[in-house]
Scaffold this motif. Structure first.
Motif, PDB file in Angstrom:
ATOM      1  N   GLY A 118       0.791  -1.225   0.000  1.00 51.93           N
ATOM      2  CA  GLY A 118       0.000   0.000   0.000  1.00 51.93           C
ATOM      3  C   GLY A 118       0.818   1.266   0.000  1.00 51.93           C
ATOM      4  N   GLY A 119       2.144   1.136   0.090  1.00 54.63           N
ATOM      5  CA  GLY A 119       2.971   2.339   0.056  1.00 54.63           C
ATOM      6  C   GLY A 119       3.330   2.689  -1.369  1.00 54.63           C
ATOM      7  N   VAL A 120       4.174   3.691  -1.514  1.00 57.17           N
ATOM      8  CA  VAL A 120       4.623   4.086  -2.852  1.00 57.17           C
ATOM      9  C   VAL A 120       5.824   3.238  -3.232  1.00 57.17           C
ATOM     10  N   LYS A 121       5.702   2.566  -4.355  1.00 54.06           N
ATOM     11  CA  LYS A 121       6.815   1.746  -4.820  1.00 54.06           C
ATOM     12  C   LYS A 121       7.764   2.633  -5.605  1.00 54.06           C
ATOM     13  N   LEU A 122       8.939   2.834  -5.051  1.00 57.33           N
ATOM     14  CA  LEU A 122       9.896   3.742  -5.665  1.00 57.33           C
ATOM     15  C   LEU A 122      10.877   3.019  -6.561  1.00 57.33           C
ATOM     16  N   VAL A 123      10.569   1.779  -6.915  1.00 56.99           N
ATOM     17  CA  VAL A 123      11.461   1.002  -7.778  1.00 56.99           C
ATOM     18  C   VAL A 123      10.639   0.294  -8.842  1.00 56.99           C
ATOM     19  N   ILE A 124      11.319  -0.079  -9.911  1.00 51.92           N
ATOM     20  CA  ILE A 124      10.731  -0.970 -10.907  1.00 51.92           C
ATOM     21  C   ILE A 124      11.319  -2.349 -10.631  1.00 51.92           C
ATOM     22  N   ARG A 125      10.460  -3.309 -10.373  1.00 51.62           N
ATOM     23  CA  ARG A 125      10.904  -4.621  -9.885  1.00 51.62           C
ATOM     24  C   ARG A 125      11.416  -5.501 -11.017  1.00 51.62           C
ATOM     25  N   VAL A 126      12.231  -6.469 -10.657  1.00 55.15           N
ATOM     26  CA  VAL A 126      12.784  -7.398 -11.635  1.00 55.15           C
ATOM     27  C   VAL A 126      11.676  -8.249 -12.244  1.00 55.15           C
ATOM     28  N   GLU A 127      10.628  -8.573 -11.459  1.00 55.32           N
ATOM     29  CA  GLU A 127       9.528  -9.370 -12.013  1.00 55.32           C
ATOM     30  C   GLU A 127       8.853  -8.649 -13.168  1.00 55.32           C
ATOM     31  N   ASP A 128       8.679  -7.337 -13.014  1.00 58.25           N
ATOM     32  CA  ASP A 128       8.041  -6.555 -14.067  1.00 58.25           C
ATOM     33  C   ASP A 128       8.907  -6.515 -15.332  1.00 58.25           C
ATOM     34  N   VAL A 129      10.211  -6.373 -15.121  1.00 55.57           N
ATOM     35  CA  VAL A 129      11.125  -6.322 -16.266  1.00 55.57           C
ATOM     36  C   VAL A 129      11.159  -7.665 -16.987  1.00 55.57           C
ATOM     37  N   ARG A 130      11.220  -8.757 -16.236  1.00 57.45           N
ATOM     38  CA  ARG A 130      11.245 -10.073 -16.872  1.00 57.45           C
ATOM     39  C   ARG A 130       9.976 -10.329 -17.672  1.00 57.45           C
ATOM     40  N   ASP A 131       8.857  -9.877 -17.135  1.00 59.10           N
ATOM     41  CA  ASP A 131       7.598 -10.018 -17.859  1.00 59.10           C
ATOM     42  C   ASP A 131       7.643  -9.223 -19.163  1.00 59.10           C
ATOM     43  N   ALA A 132       8.201  -8.007 -19.101  1.00 59.61           N
ATOM     44  CA  ALA A 132       8.306  -7.183 -20.307  1.00 59.61           C
ATOM     45  C   ALA A 132       9.266  -7.814 -21.322  1.00 59.61           C
ATOM     46  N   ILE A 133      10.330  -8.451 -20.836  1.00 65.04           N
ATOM     47  CA  ILE A 133      11.289  -9.114 -21.737  1.00 65.04           C
ATOM     48  C   ILE A 133      10.607 -10.266 -22.469  1.00 65.04           C
ATOM     49  N   ARG A 134       9.811 -11.052 -21.737  1.00 60.19           N
ATOM     50  CA  ARG A 134       9.071 -12.145 -22.390  1.00 60.19           C
ATOM     51  C   ARG A 134       8.095 -11.579 -23.424  1.00 60.19           C
ATOM     52  N   PHE A 135       7.486 -10.459 -23.093  1.00 65.42           N
ATOM     53  CA  PHE A 135       6.550  -9.796 -24.005  1.00 65.42           C
ATOM     54  C   PHE A 135       7.262  -9.380 -25.295  1.00 65.42           C
ATOM     55  N   LEU A 136       8.456  -8.786 -25.164  1.00 62.91           N
ATOM     56  CA  LEU A 136       9.200  -8.346 -26.340  1.00 62.91           C
ATOM     57  C   LEU A 136       9.607  -9.514 -27.235  1.00 62.91           C
ATOM     58  N   ALA A 137       9.876 -10.657 -26.632  1.00 60.16           N
ATOM     59  CA  ALA A 137      10.352 -11.805 -27.392  1.00 60.16           C
ATOM     60  C   ALA A 137       9.237 -12.502 -28.169  1.00 60.16           C
ATOM     61  N   MET A 138       7.991 -12.202 -27.861  1.00 60.86           N
ATOM     62  CA  MET A 138       6.865 -12.830 -28.549  1.00 60.86           C
ATOM     63  C   MET A 138       6.667 -12.218 -29.935  1.00 60.86           C
ATOM     64  N   THR A 139       6.046 -12.982 -30.816  1.00 58.33           N
ATOM     65  CA  THR A 139       5.702 -12.462 -32.131  1.00 58.33           C
ATOM     66  C   THR A 139       4.655 -11.361 -31.977  1.00 58.33           C
ATOM     67  N   PRO A 140       4.836 -10.223 -32.641  1.00 61.73           N
ATOM     68  CA  PRO A 140       3.834  -9.155 -32.520  1.00 61.73           C
ATOM     69  C   PRO A 140       2.437  -9.663 -32.845  1.00 61.73           C
ATOM     70  N   ALA A 141       1.473  -9.313 -32.002  1.00 67.95           N
ATOM     71  CA  ALA A 141       0.112  -9.810 -32.162  1.00 67.95           C
ATOM     72  C   ALA A 141      -0.514  -9.320 -33.457  1.00 67.95           C
ATOM     73  N   GLU A 142      -0.071  -8.152 -33.942  1.00 68.00           N
ATOM     74  CA  GLU A 142      -0.677  -7.570 -35.129  1.00 68.00           C
ATOM     75  C   GLU A 142       0.294  -7.522 -36.307  1.00 68.00           C
TER      76      GLU A 142
END
Length: 355
Positions: A118-142
């Protein structure tokens, strides 16, 4: 006897802080940077990673989204007519509307947000970055591109930055990563060396004023001009100051500096600054005070003239005082010290009697 049906529970939706940025159709300043992005995309040799660097609130994320929606709409392939401004996309275009709604399958944004407790998250977490990396590696949906915007990249946790570095070293095809940062030196040197950097400058008055007219229509021209001046070309900072009684606090700063050595109003100023229990008034007052000092010192150093109060002490002493005020604000926040007393201490330091 049957009971009356219960009224449905009211749903509360979390505010989307990025919506206004995603939906901004116009380009305010940064034309050269937008042209650079557009030129690189049309050349067929688009770098896979970019860094947009510059002070907070000047439109880095706005430009990032502008680039992303133009790219995903087929701009690099010539599917979007070139407009009078670079990276232009009609607000009625389906890609524009879906990105504005946060509903495009090929765009993802990372930014510091509310944490699990419930506090302010002052960091970008590694879980979020790893999720974004998997997203980038996927074939573009469009069938076009994948696009990730990391807004506030200086807030990447060390392990998140290292995870991102691996993608920068071996980028997937047809994927673009844009980092925005107000503190590029806080990023890993290895990250900085693998992105193309564009430095964005604060907006000048001719660009900032019409933007503030749109963002703050309730203010008159004089108030907008004052906010633009104290925000030093940052629309985001100007809006934050307007929402946080920045005009009133700036008036207190002007009074304090204009009455150096006159203690009659000190307690009234300190009471007004410390009135908000969350400490936001105190933080803004000290920030504006330091900003006024640094601006006056720069003016004097450039021979552009400076306010009369600057002559109360040598420039070197003002620089030392600027540092001391920063430490005072930090200690007051970390140690939960009395804010009124901290304001009085700051005013005492400002007084020429301390010479």
């Amino acid at each position: 006897m049957s009971r009356a049906p219960r009224a449905p529970k009211e749903q509360v939706f979390a505010e989307d802080p990025d919506q206004a940025v995603r939906a901004m159709p116009d380009l305010f300043g940064h034309v050269a940077a937008a042209e650079t992005l557009q030129r690189a995309a049309l050349s067929g040799r688009l770098p896979h990673a970019w860094m947009l660097a510059g002070p907070p609130g000047i439109g880095k994320a706005t430009l990032g989204y502008r680039f992303g929606r133009w790219l995903l709409a087929g701009g690099a392939e010539g599917s979007v007519p070139l407009g009078s401004t670079p990276l232009n996309l009609d607000p009625q275009h389906t890609t524009f509307r879906r990105i504005a709604a946060g509903a495009h399958a090929d765009l993802r944004a990372l930014r510091p947000n509310t944490g699990e407790k419930g506090g302010v998250k002052l960091v970008i977490r590694v879980e979020d970055v790893r999720d974004a990396i998997r997203f980038l590696a996927m074939t573009p949906a469009e069938g076009g591109w994948r696009f990730v915007l990391v807004d506030g990249a200086e807030m990447l946790r060390p392990e998140a930055a290292n995870a991102l570095l691996k993608t920068l070293e071996e980028p997937p095809p047809r994927a673009v990563l844009v980092l925005t940062t107000a503190a590029p030196d806080r990023l890993l040197p290895t990250i900085r060396s693998r992105v193309r950097r564009l430095d964005l400058s604060p907006l000048d008055a001719a660009v900032l004023d019409p933007l503030l007219g749109r963002l703050l229509p309730e203010l008159n021209a004089t108030e907008r001009a004052t906010l633009g001046r104290i925000a030093e070309g940052s629309a985001g900072q100007a809006v934050a100051l307007a929402e946080g009684e920045g005009l009133a606090l700036q008036a207190l700063v002007d009074q304090a500096l204009g009455e150096l050595g006159d203690r009659r109003n000190w307690h009234r100023i300190a009471d007004a600054v410390a009135a908000k229990r969350d400490g936001s008034g105190f933080a803004t007052f000290i920030a504006l005070l330091r900003r006024a000092i640094s601006s006056a010192v720069r003016q004097a150093a450039r021979g552009q003239g400076a306010p009369g109060w600057l002559g109360e002490r040598p420039l070197a002493e003002w620089s030392t005082l600027w540092d001391s005020l920063g430490r005072l604000a930090a200690e007051t926040d970390v140690l939960s010290l009395d804010r009124k007393q901290a304001v009085l201490t700051a005013l005492l330091w400002l007084s020429p009697s301390r010479r």
